[in-house]
Design a protein around this motif. Structure first.
Motif, PDB file in Angstrom:
ATOM      1  N   ALA A   1       0.747  -1.284  -0.080  1.00 62.29           N
ATOM      2  CA  ALA A   1      -0.176   0.029   0.251  1.00 62.29           C
ATOM      3  C   ALA A   1       0.738   1.519   0.073  1.00 62.29           C
ATOM      4  N   ALA A   2       2.254   1.170   0.465  1.00 57.82           N
ATOM      5  CA  ALA A   2       2.790   2.385   0.613  1.00 57.82           C
ATOM      6  C   ALA A   2       3.344   2.963  -0.828  1.00 57.82           C
ATOM      7  N   ASP A   3       3.446   4.408  -0.765  1.00 56.51           N
ATOM      8  CA  ASP A   3       3.665   5.251  -1.815  1.00 56.51           C
ATOM      9  C   ASP A   3       5.141   5.400  -2.024  1.00 56.51           C
ATOM     10  N   ALA A   4       6.020   5.040  -1.045  1.00 56.03           N
ATOM     11  CA  ALA A   4       7.396   5.207  -0.847  1.00 56.03           C
ATOM     12  C   ALA A   4       7.916   4.283   0.146  1.00 56.03           C
TER      13      ALA A   4
ATOM     14  N   ARG B   1      11.852   3.955  -3.618  1.00 56.37           N
ATOM     15  CA  ARG B   1      12.757   3.545  -2.282  1.00 56.37           C
ATOM     16  C   ARG B   1      13.979   4.541  -2.133  1.00 56.37           C
ATOM     17  N   TYR B   2      13.879   4.996  -0.711  1.00 56.25           N
ATOM     18  CA  TYR B   2      15.039   5.723  -0.215  1.00 56.25           C
ATOM     19  C   TYR B   2      15.816   4.931   0.716  1.00 56.25           C
TER      20      TYR B   2
ATOM     21  N   LEU C   1       9.048  11.246   7.780  1.00 53.92           N
ATOM     22  CA  LEU C   1       7.881  11.864   8.510  1.00 53.92           C
ATOM     23  C   LEU C   1       7.541  13.148   7.514  1.00 53.92           C
ATOM     24  N   ARG C   2       8.422  14.033   6.991  1.00 57.39           N
ATOM     25  CA  ARG C   2       8.310  14.901   6.153  1.00 57.39           C
ATOM     26  C   ARG C   2       7.436  14.816   4.918  1.00 57.39           C
ATOM     27  N   HIS C   3       7.840  13.592   4.210  1.00 58.60           N
ATOM     28  CA  HIS C   3       7.101  13.034   3.225  1.00 58.60           C
ATOM     29  C   HIS C   3       5.567  12.667   3.588  1.00 58.60           C
ATOM     30  N   ALA C   4       5.331  11.974   4.917  1.00 59.03           N
ATOM     31  CA  ALA C   4       4.106  11.462   5.184  1.00 59.03           C
ATOM     32  C   ALA C   4       3.238  12.681   5.577  1.00 59.03           C
TER      33      ALA C   4
ATOM     34  N   ALA D   1       1.424  11.858   1.784  1.00 55.59           N
ATOM     35  CA  ALA D   1       1.643  10.401   1.185  1.00 55.59           C
ATOM     36  C   ALA D   1       1.574   9.455   2.294  1.00 55.59           C
ATOM     37  N   GLN D   2       1.413   8.140   1.747  1.00 56.86           N
ATOM     38  CA  GLN D   2       1.289   6.830   2.455  1.00 56.86           C
ATOM     39  C   GLN D   2       2.966   6.441   2.367  1.00 56.86           C
ATOM     40  N   VAL D   3       3.511   6.506   3.594  1.00 57.74           N
ATOM     41  CA  VAL D   3       5.029   6.237   3.522  1.00 57.74           C
ATOM     42  C   VAL D   3       5.302   5.203   4.530  1.00 57.74           C
ATOM     43  N   ALA D   4       6.169   4.224   4.147  1.00 59.72           N
ATOM     44  CA  ALA D   4       6.507   3.163   5.036  1.00 59.72           C
ATOM     45  C   ALA D   4       8.173   3.211   5.176  1.00 59.72           C
ATOM     46  N   ILE D   5       8.366   2.831   6.415  1.00 57.23           N
ATOM     47  CA  ILE D   5       9.868   2.317   6.932  1.00 57.23           C
ATOM     48  C   ILE D   5       9.973   1.123   7.395  1.00 57.23           C
ATOM     49  N   VAL D   6      11.156   0.346   6.752  1.00 57.15           N
ATOM     50  CA  VAL D   6      11.100  -0.945   7.207  1.00 57.15           C
ATOM     51  C   VAL D   6      12.099  -1.204   8.045  1.00 57.15           C
TER      52      VAL D   6
END
Ligand code: SAH
Length: 254
Positions: free
Chosen positions: A28-31, A50-51, A66-69, A73-78
């Protein structure tokens, strides 16, 4: 509009340990943000940038995500294992605490994963069958005397102990010191388990005793379990022994 930041646990390495919830959240994540080798475990998807960042860049990574979200946006950190265990969830909370008010409006979702301690324990039997604790041996974020105090308290309190971050090139002596410290409280025959790269191709598990435990046998991909005075081995013909800690508590003898 404020977006969402999902902090996703990938488990120890084997894809079968990735939960369906984590798989959905990744999808579901945008990035995607994360430490490079963890991101490499997630299949690439067109249109999902991906970053990757280094393993010492947790603050910068959290801020960027956090800035991106906060932009909607729907952001994910793994994170490897579970994101709440010596990992990104606390790093993100730290940035929210220090950061601008707008970050508090971000929908934060922590998606749990199987932590290394549980994966290693499952390989050998039931070493965490009674009270246990987890200690990171990294003194990057806390002074060594604090770790010594916790080692003394855990061993004398009768806890099974899991060591995360046992050793690295920059921290070569801490694990040997920790074993020596535990021998002040625990019998030389106390079971010790080294679990390395669990769930990955180069997985290795070794069962030994506290007096034989060699710090040189561990690396950054190793989790170590040190038994309590009640932890014991059940020998089995033609099979590895079972390591277990009985569920009933006895007197603290350490
Ligand atoms: N969030 C992670 C832990 C991060 S700290 C988790 O919940 O598992 C990093 C430490 O975790 C490593 O130094 C090692 O001690 C342990 N670790 C992570 N993955 C591992 C694996 N696959 N096998 C054994 N230990 C692992």
């Amino acid at each position: 509009m404020s977006g969402r930041l999902s902090i996703i646990g990938l488990g120890p390495g084997d894809d079968r340990y990735l939960t369906p919830e984590a798989r959905d959240a990744l999808e579901a994540a945008d990035a995607l943000y994360g430490y490079g080798p963890y991101l490499d475990r997630v299949p690439e998807r067109e249109g999902q940038p991906r970053y990757p960042s280094g393993n010492r860049e947790e603050r910068k990574r959290s801020e960027a995500a956090l800035r991106h979200a906060a932009d909607g946006a729907q952001v994910a950190i793994v994170s490897g294992g579970d994101p709440g265990v010596f990992a990104m969830a606390a790093a993100v909370c730290g940035e929210i605490e220090r950061g601008p008010e707008t970050w508090r409006a971000v929908d934060v979702v922590v998606v749990p994963g199987i932590t290394a301690m549980l994966a290693v324990a499952a390989r050998v039997g039931a070493p965490l069958g009674h009270d246990f604790c987890a200690i990171s041996l990294s003194d990057n974020l806390k002074p060594w005397p604090v770790i010594e105090k916790r080692l003394d308290a855990a061993a004398s309190g009768g806890f099974v102990i899991a060591f995360y971050n046992p050793i690295s090139v920059a921290r070569p002596w801490q694990l040997g010191e920790a074993f020596a410290r535990l021998l002040r409280h625990l019998a030389p025959s106390t079971p010790v388990v080294f679990g390395r790269a669990i769930g990955r191709a180069d997985e290795a598990v070794t069962i030994t005793t506290l007096d034989q435990a060699a710090a040189t046998k561990a690396d950054m991909a190793t989790l170590i379990l040190v038994g309590s005075p009640q932890t014991r081995l059940i020998a089995r013909e033609g099979r590895a022994p079972l390591v277990y800690t009985p569920r009933e508590a006895a007197e603290v003898t350490a």
